[in-house]
Motif scaffolding. Structure first.
Motif, mmCIF file in Angstrom:
data_model
loop_
_atom_site.group_PDB
_atom_site.id
_atom_site.type_symbol
_atom_site.label_atom_id
_atom_site.label_comp_id
_atom_site.label_asym_id
_atom_site.label_seq_id
_atom_site.Cartn_x
_atom_site.Cartn_y
_atom_site.Cartn_z
ATOM 1 N N ALA A 77 0.835 -1.213 0.000
ATOM 2 C CA ALA A 77 0.000 0.000 0.000
ATOM 3 C C ALA A 77 0.866 1.258 0.000
ATOM 4 C CB ALA A 77 -0.940 -0.008 1.199
ATOM 5 N N PHE A 81 0.694 2.153 -4.118
ATOM 6 C CA PHE A 81 -0.588 2.840 -4.264
ATOM 7 C C PHE A 81 -0.493 4.309 -3.838
ATOM 8 C CE2 PHE A 81 -1.579 -1.602 -4.350
ATOM 9 C CZ PHE A 81 -2.594 -1.688 -5.287
ATOM 10 N N THR A 89 -3.637 5.193 0.822
ATOM 11 C CA THR A 89 -4.282 3.912 0.549
ATOM 12 C C THR A 89 -4.097 3.002 1.750
ATOM 13 O OG1 THR A 89 -3.897 4.105 -1.825
ATOM 14 C CG2 THR A 89 -4.303 1.890 -0.974
ATOM 15 N N THR A 136 -1.229 -0.351 -11.103
ATOM 16 C CA THR A 136 -0.580 -0.823 -9.872
ATOM 17 C C THR A 136 -0.284 -2.322 -9.886
ATOM 18 O OG1 THR A 136 -2.780 -1.032 -8.903
ATOM 19 C CG2 THR A 136 -1.546 0.997 -8.411
ATOM 20 N N ALA A 190 2.926 -3.970 -7.775
ATOM 21 C CA ALA A 190 2.456 -4.704 -6.594
ATOM 22 C C ALA A 190 2.915 -6.155 -6.669
ATOM 23 C CB ALA A 190 0.939 -4.620 -6.469
ATOM 24 N N ASN A 243 -8.440 -7.889 -9.667
ATOM 25 C CA ASN A 243 -8.878 -6.581 -9.193
ATOM 26 C C ASN A 243 -10.400 -6.562 -9.312
ATOM 27 O OD1 ASN A 243 -6.265 -6.130 -11.038
ATOM 28 N ND2 ASN A 243 -6.141 -4.829 -9.241
#
Length: 191
Positions: free
Chosen positions: A12, A16, A20, A84, A88, A128
């Motif tokens: 995060a 992000f 976030t 992302t 990630a 997602n």
């Protein structure tokens, strides 16, 4: 082991936008009937290593675990539907390597997502998926529907079907809570 090896806060904070929140459940904190399962999702690399050791996966000289001569290597299929995703996943790859799991990232086209799920030719899939209603859990995890993740029929199906059918808000909240706990505690999903 994978569940405990992931540092959600690092993801995060690193990938992000500022502010976030790290994942604390299979549902977003803004979804109705969300349950905070952060204690079940806390980073615990020692526990991850211990679970792998107990399952017979021994660390090799290169740090990657092996059992019966086979390296512990998983492929994560992913699709570039969000900016992302790749960074990630690269962090996830590093975090899993730290506990001895080799991860290969396999990028596909967004148009291949449904076909990949339907075909079942994957170790792990990065997704997602979000909705403003917790019934997304039923459409994603019920064995009575598409069952893309090849889950066994369990009490999860009862909770998912029940929450979709009830008109009692308190009962629905409890069933959604049960479903979230079953999904996370059985590692059907790694938020």
């Amino acid at each position: 082991a994978i569940l405990f090896a992931i540092d959600r806060q690092q993801i995060a904070d690193t990938v992000f936008p500022t502010g976030t929140r790290a994942a604390t459940s299979v549902l977003a904190h803004t979804t109705p009937d969300y349950t905070d399962l952060s204690s079940d999702l806390a980073l615990d690399a020692a526990k991850a290593k211990s679970l792998l050791e107990a399952a017979g996966w021994k660390a090799g000289s290169d740090g990657i675990r092996a059992k019966d001569g086979k390296k512990l290597s998983l492929t994560i299929s992913w699709f570039p539907n969000a900016a992302t995703n790749q960074p990630a996943l690269e962090l996830v790859q590093q975090q899993l390597k730290a506990v001895g799991i080799d991860v290969v990232l396999k990028q596909g086209q967004v148009s291949q997502f449904a076909t990949t799920l339907q075909g079942g030719d994957f170790d792990l899939v990065w997704g997602n998926v979000t909705r403003s209603d917790p019934d997304i859990l039923r459409t994603s995890f019920s064995t009575r529907l598409a069952n893309f993740y090849r889950l066994p029929a369990t009490s999860l199906d009862t909770a998912l079907s029940g929450q979709a059918a009830t008109t009692d808000p308190a009962k629905r909240e409890q069933l959604v809570d049960d479903a979230q706990k079953l999904i996370v505690q059985n590692a059907y999903n790694v938020p």
